[in-house]
Motif scaffolding. Structure first.
Motif, PDB file in Angstrom:
ATOM      1  N   ASP A 155      17.018  32.987 -40.052  1.00  0.00           N
ATOM      2  CA  ASP A 155      17.847  33.268 -41.242  1.00  0.00           C
ATOM      3  C   ASP A 155      18.751  32.108 -41.625  1.00  0.00           C
ATOM      4  OD1 ASP A 155      16.808  35.880 -41.563  1.00  0.00           O
ATOM      5  OD2 ASP A 155      18.223  36.673 -40.082  1.00  0.00           O
ATOM      6  N   ARG A 156      18.299  30.898 -41.388  1.00  0.00           N
ATOM      7  CA  ARG A 156      19.077  29.729 -41.814  1.00  0.00           C
ATOM      8  C   ARG A 156      18.839  29.488 -43.301  1.00  0.00           C
ATOM      9  NH1 ARG A 156      20.619  30.781 -37.371  1.00  0.00           N
ATOM     10  NH2 ARG A 156      21.033  29.311 -35.654  1.00  0.00           N
ATOM     11  N   VAL A 157      19.878  29.037 -43.975  1.00  0.00           N
ATOM     12  CA  VAL A 157      19.771  28.762 -45.413  1.00  0.00           C
ATOM     13  C   VAL A 157      19.950  27.279 -45.724  1.00  0.00           C
ATOM     14  CG1 VAL A 157      20.510  31.074 -46.084  1.00  0.00           C
ATOM     15  CG2 VAL A 157      22.224  29.276 -45.764  1.00  0.00           C
ATOM     16  N   ALA A 158      20.363  26.497 -44.721  1.00  0.00           N
ATOM     17  CA  ALA A 158      20.550  25.053 -44.911  1.00  0.00           C
ATOM     18  C   ALA A 158      20.545  24.381 -43.549  1.00  0.00           C
ATOM     19  CB  ALA A 158      21.849  24.764 -45.653  1.00  0.00           C
ATOM     20  N   LEU A 159      20.350  23.079 -43.565  1.00  0.00           N
ATOM     21  CA  LEU A 159      20.358  22.310 -42.324  1.00  0.00           C
ATOM     22  C   LEU A 159      21.770  21.850 -41.983  1.00  0.00           C
ATOM     23  CD1 LEU A 159      17.231  19.960 -42.652  1.00  0.00           C
ATOM     24  CD2 LEU A 159      17.442  22.070 -41.335  1.00  0.00           C
ATOM     25  N   ASP A 160      22.052  21.821 -40.694  1.00  0.00           N
ATOM     26  CA  ASP A 160      23.283  21.223 -40.180  1.00  0.00           C
ATOM     27  C   ASP A 160      22.969  20.649 -38.807  1.00  0.00           C
ATOM     28  OD1 ASP A 160      23.957  23.294 -38.009  1.00  0.00           O
ATOM     29  OD2 ASP A 160      23.819  24.566 -39.788  1.00  0.00           O
ATOM     30  N   PRO A 161      23.809  19.765 -38.287  1.00  0.00           N
ATOM     31  CA  PRO A 161      23.492  19.110 -37.001  1.00  0.00           C
ATOM     32  C   PRO A 161      23.220  20.084 -35.866  1.00  0.00           C
ATOM     33  CG  PRO A 161      25.272  17.958 -38.101  1.00  0.00           C
ATOM     34  CD  PRO A 161      25.026  19.199 -38.907  1.00  0.00           C
ATOM     35  N   ILE A 202      17.083  11.212 -32.643  1.00  0.00           N
ATOM     36  CA  ILE A 202      17.623  11.900 -33.818  1.00  0.00           C
ATOM     37  C   ILE A 202      18.872  12.716 -33.489  1.00  0.00           C
ATOM     38  CG2 ILE A 202      15.315  12.030 -34.803  1.00  0.00           C
ATOM     39  CD1 ILE A 202      15.964  15.222 -34.489  1.00  0.00           C
ATOM     40  N   GLN A 203      19.083  12.992 -32.195  1.00  0.00           N
ATOM     41  CA  GLN A 203      20.320  13.667 -31.828  1.00  0.00           C
ATOM     42  C   GLN A 203      21.485  12.685 -31.785  1.00  0.00           C
ATOM     43  OE1 GLN A 203      19.221  15.744 -28.191  1.00  0.00           O
ATOM     44  NE2 GLN A 203      18.947  17.667 -29.305  1.00  0.00           N
ATOM     45  N   GLY A 204      21.163  11.422 -31.912  1.00  0.00           N
ATOM     46  CA  GLY A 204      22.189  10.393 -32.023  1.00  0.00           C
ATOM     47  C   GLY A 204      22.527  10.145 -33.481  1.00  0.00           C
ATOM     48  N   GLY A 205      22.928   8.922 -33.766  1.00  0.00           N
ATOM     49  CA  GLY A 205      23.400   8.596 -35.107  1.00  0.00           C
ATOM     50  C   GLY A 205      22.322   8.615 -36.168  1.00  0.00           C
ATOM     51  N   GLU A 206      21.084   8.272 -35.804  1.00  0.00           N
ATOM     52  CA  GLU A 206      20.021   8.184 -36.808  1.00  0.00           C
ATOM     53  C   GLU A 206      19.709   9.537 -37.443  1.00  0.00           C
ATOM     54  OE1 GLU A 206      16.878   4.788 -35.944  1.00  0.00           O
ATOM     55  OE2 GLU A 206      17.298   5.921 -34.106  1.00  0.00           O
ATOM     56  N   GLY A 207      19.721  10.588 -36.637  1.00  0.00           N
ATOM     57  CA  GLY A 207      19.453  11.909 -37.173  1.00  0.00           C
ATOM     58  C   GLY A 207      20.539  12.364 -38.125  1.00  0.00           C
ATOM     59  N   ARG A 208      21.782  12.079 -37.777  1.00  0.00           N
ATOM     60  CA  ARG A 208      22.907  12.465 -38.635  1.00  0.00           C
ATOM     61  C   ARG A 208      22.880  11.682 -39.948  1.00  0.00           C
ATOM     62  NH1 ARG A 208      27.633  15.423 -38.048  1.00  0.00           N
ATOM     63  NH2 ARG A 208      28.494  15.607 -40.145  1.00  0.00           N
ATOM     64  N   GLN A 209      22.558  10.403 -39.852  1.00  0.00           N
ATOM     65  CA  GLN A 209      22.466   9.589 -41.067  1.00  0.00           C
ATOM     66  C   GLN A 209      21.365  10.103 -41.993  1.00  0.00           C
ATOM     67  OE1 GLN A 209      21.899   5.558 -39.744  1.00  0.00           O
ATOM     68  NE2 GLN A 209      23.873   5.484 -38.683  1.00  0.00           N
ATOM     69  N   ALA A 210      20.238  10.498 -41.406  1.00  0.00           N
ATOM     70  CA  ALA A 210      19.140  11.023 -42.206  1.00  0.00           C
ATOM     71  C   ALA A 210      19.546  12.319 -42.909  1.00  0.00           C
ATOM     72  CB  ALA A 210      17.918  11.260 -41.322  1.00  0.00           C
ATOM     73  N   LEU A 211      20.245  13.191 -42.200  1.00  0.00           N
ATOM     74  CA  LEU A 211      20.676  14.454 -42.791  1.00  0.00           C
ATOM     75  C   LEU A 211      21.671  14.217 -43.916  1.00  0.00           C
ATOM     76  CD1 LEU A 211      20.687  17.533 -42.802  1.00  0.00           C
ATOM     77  CD2 LEU A 211      22.472  17.464 -41.032  1.00  0.00           C
ATOM     78  N   ASP A 212      22.646  13.325 -43.692  1.00  0.00           N
ATOM     79  CA  ASP A 212      23.628  13.014 -44.733  1.00  0.00           C
ATOM     80  C   ASP A 212      22.950  12.449 -45.975  1.00  0.00           C
ATOM     81  OD1 ASP A 212      25.626  13.874 -43.047  1.00  0.00           O
ATOM     82  OD2 ASP A 212      26.217  11.857 -42.395  1.00  0.00           O
ATOM     83  N   ALA A 213      21.963  11.589 -45.766  1.00  0.00           N
ATOM     84  CA  ALA A 213      21.256  10.978 -46.896  1.00  0.00           C
ATOM     85  C   ALA A 213      20.486  12.030 -47.696  1.00  0.00           C
ATOM     86  CB  ALA A 213      20.310   9.892 -46.393  1.00  0.00           C
TER      87      ALA A 213
END
Length: 306
Positions: free
Chosen positions: A260-266, A286-297
């Protein structure tokens, strides 16, 4: 199973695939149509998880044909791929013949190497159908076998026949519809490729992948589907050990919808990443900085798009 006619055009081929929930681009539909029209094997190459095997499955289902699958692996030999003799049954017949006092060696050999003792493996099954009932013959992950087995396939792909020394030559009444796949872990010999039409199956564009997710996971809401596809598309640019394929995208979308997720978050990504990535090295990245950067983008891009 109700058999249908082969598609008469590229557009009909596209509709055939779409009717089985396989969304494809026109280049793939074109080469598939030509392979069917010209009765040529279709050689599909591409990374694992891009939908090569699925093409054979939907083709068989859409045309109402039997699907015969030869799953290749290291050490695959003729007895596993083509045929073998039922040795226990042959030994039993020998004992019975001895008990009955049969001494005619020629008669005994003819009986031992007859149809009733022949075990048909996938290759022989694909060549044994009556005219008008040609199956779809999937030779899956050919690159896992060795060059000797490739060479053996040349007779089959050239003449659609197999020669069994004790039995004779078996030739297909009608050539099967052959689909060959490879993940390109090694190069397949040119002699085999020359007998086929070729197509590289690439990862889909973002728009096509989004359409696939909507088709395969109808319960996934628009925002979540867009974020999933955008995120996966960006992961494929990171040079991971194993990029997520379309199958993994669908698995992940299904898992997130079930939760029942409606959006992605870390946190959500961290909890469910096992549905998307299969190697710890990639997960750690991806659990490091690269994954967070990809999600923000991805979120910034979707926000800008409105």
């Amino acid at each position: 199973m109700v058999q249908t006619a082969l598609p008469a055009s590229i557009d009909e081929t596209l509709r055939l695939l779409e009717g089985q929930d396989y969304l494809a681009g026109r280049p793939l539909a074109t080469v598939l149509y030509l392979a069917l029209k010209l009765k040529r094997p279709l050689f599909l190459e591409g990374d694992a998880g891009v939908g090569k095997t699925e093409i054979a499955k939907v083709l068989a289902k859409g045309l109402g044909r039997e699907l015969i699958r030869l799953q290749c692996y290291e050490g695959l030999d003729v007895s596993s791929a083509v045929y073998e003799w039922n040795y226990p049954a042959q030994m039993l017949d020998i004992r019975l013949a001895e008990a009955e006092g049969v001494t005619d060696r020629g008669r005994l050999e003819k009986d031992l190497f007859s149809e009733k003792h022949l075990i048909r493996r996938p290759v022989l099954q694909a060549l044994s159908n009556a005219s008008g009932a040609a199956p779809v013959f999937l030779i899956d992950e050919l690159d896992r076998t060795d060059e000797a087995f490739e060479a053996f396939l040349l007779e089959i792909l050239s003449d659609y026949q197999v020669t069994i020394p004790e039995f004779g030559t078996i030739k297909a009444a009608e050539p099967p519809l052959v689909i060959i796949t490879t993940n390109r872990t090694r190069e397949v010999h040119d002699a085999l490729k020359r007998r086929c039409l070729y197509h590289w199956v690439d990862y889909p564009s973002a728009s096509l992948e989004l359409a696939i997710v909507k088709r395969k996971v109808p319960g996934c809401n628009e925002r979540l589907a867009s974020e999933i596809v955008g995120y996966v598309q960006r992961l494929r640019t990171l040079d991971l050990f194993k990029n997520p394929g379309i199958a993994e995208t669908i698995d992940w979308a299904t898992a997130l919808t079930e939760l029942d997720r409606v959006a992605l978050d870390p946190e959500t990504i961290s909890d469910t990443v096992g549905a998307l990535l299969k190697y710890q090295e990639d997960i750690a990245r991806i659990q490091g900085g690269e994954g967070r950067q990809a999600l923000d983008a991805v979120k910034a891009e979707l926000l800008a798009a409105g």
